[in-house]
Design a protein around this motif. Structure first.
Motif, PDB file in Angstrom:
ATOM      1  N   LEU A 119       0.818  -1.211   0.000  1.00  9.60           N
ATOM      2  CA  LEU A 119       0.000   0.000   0.000  1.00  9.60           C
ATOM      3  C   LEU A 119       0.856   1.268   0.000  1.00  9.60           C
ATOM      4  N   SER A 120       2.125   1.127   0.400  1.00  7.97           N
ATOM      5  CA  SER A 120       3.038   2.274   0.459  1.00  7.97           C
ATOM      6  C   SER A 120       3.777   2.514  -0.852  1.00  7.97           C
ATOM      7  N   THR A 121       3.601   1.637  -1.842  1.00  4.43           N
ATOM      8  CA  THR A 121       4.349   1.784  -3.087  1.00  4.43           C
ATOM      9  C   THR A 121       3.926   3.062  -3.816  1.00  4.43           C
ATOM     10  N   PRO A 122       4.876   3.702  -4.515  1.00  3.36           N
ATOM     11  CA  PRO A 122       4.547   4.908  -5.280  1.00  3.36           C
ATOM     12  C   PRO A 122       3.441   4.691  -6.297  1.00  3.36           C
ATOM     13  N   LEU A 123       3.272   3.450  -6.751  1.00  2.00           N
ATOM     14  CA  LEU A 123       2.227   3.149  -7.737  1.00  2.00           C
ATOM     15  C   LEU A 123       0.828   3.439  -7.206  1.00  2.00           C
ATOM     16  N   LEU A 124       0.667   3.434  -5.876  1.00  2.00           N
ATOM     17  CA  LEU A 124      -0.641   3.694  -5.283  1.00  2.00           C
ATOM     18  C   LEU A 124      -0.739   5.104  -4.691  1.00  2.00           C
ATOM     19  N   LYS A 125       0.293   5.914  -4.899  1.00  2.00           N
ATOM     20  CA  LYS A 125       0.280   7.263  -4.357  1.00  2.00           C
ATOM     21  C   LYS A 125      -0.906   8.056  -4.905  1.00  2.00           C
ATOM     22  N   SER A 126      -1.606   8.721  -4.034  1.00  2.00           N
ATOM     23  CA  SER A 126      -2.780   9.546  -4.379  1.00  2.00           C
ATOM     24  C   SER A 126      -3.968   8.709  -4.858  1.00  2.00           C
ATOM     25  N   SER A 127      -3.911   7.381  -4.697  1.00  2.00           N
ATOM     26  CA  SER A 127      -5.035   6.533  -5.098  1.00  2.00           C
ATOM     27  C   SER A 127      -6.130   6.544  -4.036  1.00  2.00           C
ATOM     28  N   THR A 128      -7.357   6.394  -4.481  1.00  2.00           N
ATOM     29  CA  THR A 128      -8.505   6.260  -3.578  1.00  2.00           C
ATOM     30  C   THR A 128      -8.754   4.768  -3.417  1.00  2.00           C
ATOM     31  N   VAL A 129      -8.096   4.177  -2.426  1.00  2.00           N
ATOM     32  CA  VAL A 129      -8.062   2.721  -2.284  1.00  2.00           C
ATOM     33  C   VAL A 129      -9.308   2.176  -1.603  1.00  2.00           C
ATOM     34  N   VAL A 130      -9.854   1.128  -2.188  1.00  2.00           N
ATOM     35  CA  VAL A 130     -10.909   0.343  -1.564  1.00  2.00           C
ATOM     36  C   VAL A 130     -10.366  -1.072  -1.399  1.00  2.00           C
ATOM     37  N   GLY A 131     -10.161  -1.503  -0.155  1.00  2.00           N
ATOM     38  CA  GLY A 131      -9.679  -2.842   0.112  1.00  2.00           C
ATOM     39  C   GLY A 131     -10.809  -3.855   0.033  1.00  2.00           C
ATOM     40  N   ILE A 132     -10.544  -4.998  -0.580  1.00  2.00           N
ATOM     41  CA  ILE A 132     -11.529  -6.079  -0.674  1.00  2.00           C
ATOM     42  C   ILE A 132     -10.839  -7.344  -0.197  1.00  2.00           C
ATOM     43  N   ALA A 133     -11.258  -7.835   0.961  1.00  2.00           N
ATOM     44  CA  ALA A 133     -10.564  -8.939   1.619  1.00  2.00           C
ATOM     45  C   ALA A 133     -11.518 -10.093   1.890  1.00  2.00           C
ATOM     46  N   HIS A 134     -10.968 -11.304   1.826  1.00  2.00           N
ATOM     47  CA  HIS A 134     -11.755 -12.490   2.146  1.00  2.00           C
ATOM     48  C   HIS A 134     -11.141 -13.250   3.303  1.00  2.00           C
ATOM     49  N   ALA A 156     -12.332   2.930   1.748  1.00  2.00           N
ATOM     50  CA  ALA A 156     -13.365   1.994   2.188  1.00  2.00           C
ATOM     51  C   ALA A 156     -12.733   0.609   2.283  1.00  2.00           C
ATOM     52  N   LEU A 157     -13.379  -0.261   3.052  1.00  2.00           N
ATOM     53  CA  LEU A 157     -12.917  -1.640   3.204  1.00  2.00           C
ATOM     54  C   LEU A 157     -14.117  -2.571   3.132  1.00  2.00           C
ATOM     55  N   ILE A 158     -14.021  -3.570   2.242  1.00  2.00           N
ATOM     56  CA  ILE A 158     -15.078  -4.567   2.092  1.00  2.00           C
ATOM     57  C   ILE A 158     -14.529  -5.893   2.602  1.00  2.00           C
ATOM     58  N   MET A 159     -15.119  -6.420   3.658  1.00  2.00           N
ATOM     59  CA  MET A 159     -14.671  -7.685   4.241  1.00  2.00           C
ATOM     60  C   MET A 159     -15.676  -8.785   3.922  1.00  2.00           C
ATOM     61  N   VAL A 160     -15.188  -9.851   3.302  1.00  2.00           N
ATOM     62  CA  VAL A 160     -16.021 -10.994   2.939  1.00  2.00           C
ATOM     63  C   VAL A 160     -15.753 -12.129   3.921  1.00  2.00           C
ATOM     64  N   GLU A 161     -16.777 -12.498   4.698  1.00  2.00           N
ATOM     65  CA  GLU A 161     -16.632 -13.553   5.703  1.00  2.00           C
ATOM     66  C   GLU A 161     -15.385 -13.352   6.579  1.00  2.00           C
ATOM     67  N   PRO A 162     -15.293 -12.237   7.299  1.00  2.00           N
ATOM     68  CA  PRO A 162     -14.104 -11.971   8.118  1.00  2.00           C
ATOM     69  C   PRO A 162     -13.971 -12.961   9.269  1.00  2.00           C
ATOM     70  N   THR A 163     -12.831 -13.636   9.331  1.00  2.00           N
ATOM     71  CA  THR A 163     -12.598 -14.615  10.403  1.00  2.00           C
ATOM     72  C   THR A 163     -11.883 -13.959  11.579  1.00  2.00           C
TER      73      THR A 163
END
Length: 352
Positions: A119-134, A156-163
């Motif tokens: 998430l710290s890489t320059p490629l994501l700099k200034s990105s509006t990140v939405v995390g999608i995790a399972h 935003a963060l979308i959690m699918v079946e968070p354990t």
């Protein structure tokens, strides 16, 4: 309908740590350049334990089949964990050297720092990140959120079946029972087949979970979560070749331990608060069948989240492995959630 964007395969070098040791790990990614919208969303998909990045291909294809949704997305990144999928092959020298030196296996804490490095890489700099995790990767996002600088907090963060688990977890909780069974089972399970055809037949036979998987996901699992090992790697007296998981059994087993997914309730609350303040908050997708997370466990998670979960959805006919079993249903749910995120709707806190 316009042609869907084809993913680019990119390998990144991430500076992170394993235990207390600074290391450089490779990260094999799938990158989808979706639109030219400068203010569009950047989706970051993370898979569950024993998964791999390509398992999301059918879900992403379904998601991108909606032209209106595509217009709101700038790009998509899908990553492997450092000892999973094709990334494991790139990091095998580092991982095996640590084993030879008697050092600890890669932990969920290690993987959370690896995620933070991505998430710290320059490629994501200034990105509006939405995390999608399972599943287990939801734990990684929460651990990451407790240590990352505020500037990296996702929109935003979308959690699918968070354990997610808490110190108060009882031995009779399904999460405890399944976690302990997976710790033992992963060490005892078969890990060699003569070829991928034999592997596929084995996965489809018996009563294994793989029989319930979407055929497209199963095909990508066989292709990307396993590797061919040749005789030259084995020494004299061994078979000429065999197929084995890229994630080794001794690396997989400890990742299922309950302690590996235990967070303080206050930590989950702070994480949800941080994402809410950064943008559109946390959304949750549940399975239809309570294989792993019971209704009581869901309530416990929502209580710890301080009821800051913005929306909840259930994927009909799905068990815990939602992306593997119902990729199209998950894709449609993501379309709905992203629409809420973009338009700011769904602000009323969901109730069970």
């Amino acid at each position: 309908m316009s042609q869907l964007p084809a993913p680019e395969r990119r390998v990144l070098s991430l500076h992170t740590t394993l235990g207390s040791d600074p290391v450089e790990l490779k990260c094999s990614t799938l990158y989808y350049p979706v639109s030219c919208a400068k203010d569009g969303l950047t989706l970051v998909f993370t898979h569950g334990l024993a998964g791999h990045k390509e398992q999301y291909d059918p879900t992403i294809a379904r998601l991108l089949s909606h032209a209106q949704t595509c217009a709101t997305i700038r790009d998509i990144w899908v990553i492997d964990f450092p000892n999973h999928g094709q990334t494991a092959l790139l990091n095998r020298p580092v991982l095996d050297a640590r084993k030879a030196a008697g050092k600890a296996m890669c932990t969920t804490k290690d993987i959370s720092l690896y995620l933070q490095a991505f998430l710290s890489t320059p490629l994501l700099k200034s990105s509006t990140v939405v995390g999608i995790a399972h599943s287990g990767s939801c734990t990684l996002w929460i651990l990451t959120l407790t240590s990352m600088p505020p500037s990296l907090t996702p929109f935003a963060l979308i959690m699918v079946e968070p354990t997610l688990m808490f110190p108060s977890l009882t031995p009779t909780d399904p999460r405890s029972i399944h976690g302990a069974a997976n710790v033992r089972g992963s060490l005892a399970k078969r890990d060699r087949w003569t070829d991928r055809e034999a592997l596929t037949k084995w996965l489809m036979g018996g009563k294994g979970v793989w029989r319930k998987w979407d055929k497209r996901v199963l095909s990508s699992y066989v292709r990307y979560a396993f590797e061919d090992v040749n005789e030259s790697d084995l020494g004299a007296g061994k078979r000429k070749s065999y197929v084995t998981p890229t994630l080794r059994k001794d690396e997989e087993s400890p990742l299922y331990a309950c302690l590996a997914h235990t967070v303080e309730p206050e930590s989950l609350g702070r994480a949800c608060r941080a994402v809410e303040e950064a943008g559109r908050g946390v959304h949750v997708v549940w399975a239809d069948f309570e294989e792993f997370i019971s209704k009581a466990a869901r309530k416990e998670i929502l209580d710890a989240a301080e009821h800051r979960v913005v929306s909840q959805r259930t994927i009909k006919g799905a068990g815990h492995l939602v992306p593997q079993e119902k990729p199209d249903g998950l894709g449609e749910a993501l379309v709905e959630i992203l629409n809420e995120i973009v338009n700011g709707s769904g602000k009323t806190k969901a109730r069970m």
